[in-house]
Design a protein around this motif. Structure first.
Motif, PDB file in Angstrom:
ATOM      1  N   ASP A  12      26.334  -1.600 -92.292  1.00 14.50           N
ATOM      2  CA  ASP A  12      25.747  -1.088 -91.043  1.00 14.50           C
ATOM      3  C   ASP A  12      24.548  -0.174 -91.294  1.00 14.50           C
ATOM      4  O   ASP A  12      24.278   0.718 -90.504  1.00 14.50           O
ATOM      5  CB  ASP A  12      26.800  -0.332 -90.202  1.00 14.50           C
ATOM      6  CG  ASP A  12      28.089  -1.104 -90.028  1.00 14.50           C
ATOM      7  OD1 ASP A  12      27.997  -2.280 -89.667  1.00 14.50           O
ATOM      8  OD2 ASP A  12      29.168  -0.546 -90.264  1.00 14.50           O
ATOM      9  N   LYS A 265      21.027   4.683 -94.057  1.00 14.28           N
ATOM     10  CA  LYS A 265      20.633   5.256 -92.764  1.00 14.28           C
ATOM     11  C   LYS A 265      20.321   6.746 -92.914  1.00 14.28           C
ATOM     12  O   LYS A 265      20.794   7.393 -93.846  1.00 14.28           O
ATOM     13  CB  LYS A 265      21.809   5.120 -91.804  1.00 14.28           C
ATOM     14  CG  LYS A 265      21.581   4.129 -90.726  1.00 14.28           C
ATOM     15  CD  LYS A 265      22.726   4.178 -89.761  1.00 14.28           C
ATOM     16  CE  LYS A 265      22.869   2.830 -89.112  1.00 14.28           C
ATOM     17  NZ  LYS A 265      24.217   2.578 -88.712  1.00 14.28           N
ATOM     18  N   SER A 269      27.319   5.936 -91.067  1.00 18.16           N
ATOM     19  CA  SER A 269      28.182   5.238 -90.110  1.00 18.16           C
ATOM     20  C   SER A 269      29.063   4.261 -90.859  1.00 18.16           C
ATOM     21  O   SER A 269      28.723   3.807 -91.949  1.00 18.16           O
ATOM     22  CB  SER A 269      27.348   4.503 -89.059  1.00 18.16           C
ATOM     23  OG  SER A 269      26.676   3.413 -89.634  1.00 18.16           O
ATOM     24  N   ARG A 289      26.597   8.536 -81.816  1.00 17.82           N
ATOM     25  CA  ARG A 289      26.938   7.110 -81.677  1.00 17.82           C
ATOM     26  C   ARG A 289      26.119   6.475 -80.543  1.00 17.82           C
ATOM     27  O   ARG A 289      25.623   5.364 -80.670  1.00 17.82           O
ATOM     28  CB  ARG A 289      28.438   6.981 -81.392  1.00 17.82           C
ATOM     29  CG  ARG A 289      28.962   5.554 -81.422  1.00 17.82           C
ATOM     30  CD  ARG A 289      30.465   5.528 -81.190  1.00 17.82           C
ATOM     31  NE  ARG A 289      31.197   6.175 -82.261  1.00 17.82           N
ATOM     32  CZ  ARG A 289      31.961   7.247 -82.140  1.00 17.82           C
ATOM     33  NH1 ARG A 289      32.129   7.820 -80.951  1.00 17.82           N
ATOM     34  NH2 ARG A 289      32.576   7.765 -83.171  1.00 17.82           N
ATOM     35  N   GLY A 292      22.457   6.142 -81.629  1.00 16.17           N
ATOM     36  CA  GLY A 292      22.224   5.425 -82.880  1.00 16.17           C
ATOM     37  C   GLY A 292      21.824   3.980 -82.685  1.00 16.17           C
ATOM     38  O   GLY A 292      22.147   3.357 -81.671  1.00 16.17           O
ATOM     39  N   GLY A 293      21.112   3.438 -83.668  1.00 17.49           N
ATOM     40  CA  GLY A 293      20.740   2.026 -83.660  1.00 17.49           C
ATOM     41  C   GLY A 293      19.951   1.646 -82.424  1.00 17.49           C
ATOM     42  O   GLY A 293      19.382   2.490 -81.747  1.00 17.49           O
ATOM     43  N   GLU A 297      25.980   2.764 -81.818  1.00 18.14           N
ATOM     44  CA  GLU A 297      26.718   2.420 -83.040  1.00 18.14           C
ATOM     45  C   GLU A 297      28.002   1.665 -82.714  1.00 18.14           C
ATOM     46  O   GLU A 297      29.089   2.236 -82.649  1.00 18.14           O
ATOM     47  CB  GLU A 297      27.013   3.700 -83.839  1.00 18.14           C
ATOM     48  CG  GLU A 297      25.785   4.266 -84.528  1.00 18.14           C
ATOM     49  CD  GLU A 297      25.262   3.361 -85.634  1.00 18.14           C
ATOM     50  OE1 GLU A 297      25.956   2.410 -86.024  1.00 18.14           O
ATOM     51  OE2 GLU A 297      24.151   3.614 -86.117  1.00 18.14           O
ATOM     52  N   ARG A 306      31.525   2.422 -84.126  1.00 18.07           N
ATOM     53  CA  ARG A 306      31.466   2.821 -85.531  1.00 18.07           C
ATOM     54  C   ARG A 306      31.780   4.305 -85.655  1.00 18.07           C
ATOM     55  O   ARG A 306      31.468   5.105 -84.775  1.00 18.07           O
ATOM     56  CB  ARG A 306      30.071   2.557 -86.101  1.00 18.07           C
ATOM     57  CG  ARG A 306      29.751   1.088 -86.213  1.00 18.07           C
ATOM     58  CD  ARG A 306      28.412   0.877 -86.931  1.00 18.07           C
ATOM     59  NE  ARG A 306      28.071  -0.541 -86.936  1.00 18.07           N
ATOM     60  CZ  ARG A 306      26.930  -1.040 -86.487  1.00 18.07           C
ATOM     61  NH1 ARG A 306      26.017  -0.248 -85.990  1.00 18.07           N
ATOM     62  NH2 ARG A 306      26.703  -2.331 -86.538  1.00 18.07           N
ATOM     63  N   VAL A 308      30.841   7.801 -87.210  1.00 21.70           N
ATOM     64  CA  VAL A 308      29.522   8.333 -87.578  1.00 21.70           C
ATOM     65  C   VAL A 308      29.665   9.719 -88.206  1.00 21.70           C
ATOM     66  O   VAL A 308      30.669  10.415 -87.988  1.00 21.70           O
ATOM     67  CB  VAL A 308      28.568   8.409 -86.356  1.00 21.70           C
ATOM     68  CG1 VAL A 308      28.231   7.016 -85.851  1.00 21.70           C
ATOM     69  CG2 VAL A 308      29.154   9.253 -85.238  1.00 21.70           C
TER      70      VAL A 308
END
Length: 424
Positions: A12, A265, A269, A289, A292-293, A297, A306, A308
């Motif tokens: 991830d 990252k 995570s 979370r 994130g991304g 997440e 996920r 974190v």
């Protein structure tokens, strides 16, 4: 020349985007291990795609994509992904499924699901994709190679042998109906139809490409912490997540790997159970979370939230070391712009002593994080492509992490899109 792209941590890390970036300048992309239990999310000119079986070079018409012998091939999911690309307007990619690759079967998924249920609270947090039973069978020599699909007598003998063994487990341990050889033969004939246009000798193809001076990219799944030898055993996957395994699962010579890009990252995570020293909880975790991304997440395969935490320099330095990292890639820096302060785990305290070395799994549960706190930059840096244009606090954060992990960070990702990248 061979480059490898792998993860430093639990998976991830955002490898899909970086693989896509490097695939643009590659001739061959080889997926060398793992199955459909983890995905790479790629945002490209055709849209957003989650790949689980296909290599990440499928968006480029000049790339030959190889599913290597180390992969757990779920033929049904392979076909589904190809359909998904077609529906998304992606031109049909060049794909070779190595004849030495082995097939993930329906009974692998059944056994994985039954075992996780049996373990209850002690479960491994499996995605129930059949990965552990698949690799167990491979090394117990009761797997089925793709090549076997065109040799029916050989195939039937192996299927009958498999049923004899698996039915003892299914009946007496899991209280499930027995496998029927004829039904498995039907399943396998279906896989033969799916795979027939794609099968080939991936090993010979790669060696020939290298002789011709082509660029080969090895694509790894998950990250260092999930390797069954050098990761957090037994909370690992069942295939080798290290660049070194690309020489086996991808069929390339070890002497050919010249560059290992290891992705990490800007925070940590993880999906699944197991030790996670710098983990955050409660509102603090939920906020990270959510930010994130690209879409928060949540796992590309399972949709699970996920876990974190803060950047773990102890785990990442070790993860880069065992990968043989030549260049580190830092992703998701843009996700931290809301924070006044950012913590970095620079050591573990175990039984009253602080260490910078990543411990063996038996000691990891006793580890407590030792943090250093850095100032945040408190602004939106998403999409910045000039490293010098970043706020000084963001540049300082990258420099601090680079010093801690002891490998050069040459690429910093500032967003999920293909070219939201700073080169250093």
């Amino acid at each position: 020349m061979v480059k490898a792209i792998v993860g430093a941590n639990w998976g991830d890390e955002g490898k899909g985007k970086i693989t896509d970036l490097l695939a643009e300048k590659s001739d061959v992309v080889v997926r060398f291990q793992g199955g459909a239990n983890a995905g790479h999310t790629i945002i490209c000119d055709y849209g957003k795609f989650a790949l689980h079986q296909l290599p990440s070079g499928v968006f480029y018409s000049h790339v030959t994509n190889i599913i290597g012998n180390g992969v757990a091939l779920d033929a049904a999911k392979f076909a589904q992904e190809l359909r998904h690309l077609e529906e998304g307007g992606v031109p049909a990619p060049k794909v070779i499924v190595d004849l030495r690759c082995q097939l993930l079967m329906s009974y692998h998924v059944l056994l994985d699901t039954c075992e996780e249920a049996r373990l209850g609270g002690k479960a491994f947090g499996s995605t129930k994709s059949g990965i552990a039973p698949f690799y167990s069978d491979k090394y117990a020599k009761i797997g089925i190679q793709v090549a076997d699909l065109w040799h029916e007598d050989r195939l039937r003998a192996q299927v009958e042998h498999i049923c004899e063994l698996k039915n003892v487990l299914l009946e007496h341990l899991y209280h499930q109906p027995p496998l029927e050889p004829e039904k498995l033969m039907e399943e396998l004939r279906g896989y033969r139809t799916i795979l027939e246009p794609y099968v080939g000798d991936g090993v010979t193809f790669v060696h020939q490409a290298l002789k011709e001076g082509k660029q080969v990219l090895l694509e790894g799944q998950l990250g260092s912490m999930k390797d069954p030898n050098l990761g957090i055993y037994p909370m690992t996957t069942s295939s080798h997540t290290l660049a070194g395994f690309g020489t086996v699962g991808g069929g390339v010579p070890p002497t050919a790997i010249e560059d290992v890009f290891t992705v990490t990252k800007a925070y940590s995570s993880a999906v699944g159970a197991g030790a996670f020293v710098s983990e955050l909880f409660g509102d603090e975790a939920e906020e990270l979370r959510r930010r994130g991304g690209d879409a928060g997440e949540y796992g590309a395969t399972t949709g699970r939230p996920r876990r974190v935490g803060w950047f773990d320099a102890v785990a990442t330095r070790y993860g880069c070391m065992v990968q043989g990292t030549t260049q580190a890639v830092l992703t998701a820096v843009d996700c931290l712009g809301y924070l006044d302060e950012i913590k970095v785990c620079t050591g573990y305290e175990i039984d009253g002593k602080v260490t910078r070395d990543f411990p063996v799994p038996a000691l990891l549960d006793r580890a407590k994080p030792v943090y250093e706190t850095l100032p945040g930059w408190k602004c939106d840096i998403r999409g910045v492509t000039d490293f010098d244009a970043l706020p000084q606090a963001a540049k300082d954060y990258v420099a601090f992490l680079e010093k801690e992990i002891e490998v050069p960070i040459t690429i910093v990702s500032t967003g999920p899109k293909r070219h939201e990248i700073c080169y250093r």
